[in-house]
Design an enzyme around this catalytic site. Sequence first.
Site, short mmCIF file in Angstrom:
data_model
loop_
_atom_site.label_atom_id
_atom_site.label_comp_id
_atom_site.label_asym_id
_atom_site.label_seq_id
_atom_site.Cartn_x
_atom_site.Cartn_y
_atom_site.Cartn_z
N ILE A 113 0.85 -1.20 0.00
CA ILE A 113 0.00 0.00 0.00
C ILE A 113 0.88 1.24 0.00
O ILE A 113 1.79 1.37 0.82
CB ILE A 113 -0.90 0.03 1.26
CG1 ILE A 113 -1.74 -1.25 1.36
CG2 ILE A 113 -1.80 1.27 1.25
CD1 ILE A 113 -2.36 -1.48 2.72
N CYS A 114 0.60 2.17 -0.91
CA CYS A 114 1.30 3.45 -0.96
C CYS A 114 0.43 4.49 -0.26
O CYS A 114 -0.54 4.98 -0.83
CB CYS A 114 1.57 3.85 -2.41
SG CYS A 114 2.46 5.40 -2.56
N LEU A 115 0.74 4.75 1.02
CA LEU A 115 -0.04 5.69 1.81
C LEU A 115 0.91 6.38 2.80
O LEU A 115 1.61 5.69 3.56
CB LEU A 115 -1.16 4.94 2.56
CG LEU A 115 -2.12 5.78 3.39
CD1 LEU A 115 -2.91 6.76 2.52
CD2 LEU A 115 -3.09 4.87 4.14
#
Length: 194
Positions: A87-89
């Site tokens: 996840i890119c967060l």
Amino acid sequence: MIDFARVQKELQECGREKDSSGIRVSPKSDNLARLTGIIPGPLGTPYEGGSFEIDITLPDGYPFEPPKMKFLTKVWHPNISSQSGAICLDILKDQWSPALTLKTALLSIQALLSAPEPDDPQDAVVAQQYLREYQTFVGTARYWTESFAKASSLGVKEKVQRLVEMGFPDGLVRSTLEAVGGDENLALEKLLSS
């Protein structure tokens, strides 16, 4: 050292609010450093109706270090790897704060499902599709939700089998089903008209 008292408190909070938020967090075993999170797909998105499982590993420095989270349920989204579930967060990296909780992190991931950031992608292929062929993206994301995030939906295997039994080639059936978001009737219409 992980603050296990805080983790227990966070789990209790999630348990009390699971009916209103839909978000659940539970330990994988006796070890509170390994957890599983469940988030419902947001309404009005291609993920609506899906239930998404997230693997959570707490580092030794939690809550001063962010939890490591990745999707176990396959999901088609610009900021989530379609291969690994990464996840890119920002709050799972450099924007983490000890004031945040597992629940707020999961709510942020749920919000990310509603509002993708294709300019900061985790999966470049999905991001390009989102930017260039939005309707195809929506159909594919809905198809993946139907296929991987809905326990009650009719499995893709059964749909493919029925259409193949009607005389259509397997590969064509699969690509047509994906193009129409897993809708068997639409796929049949498209196959008959081609």
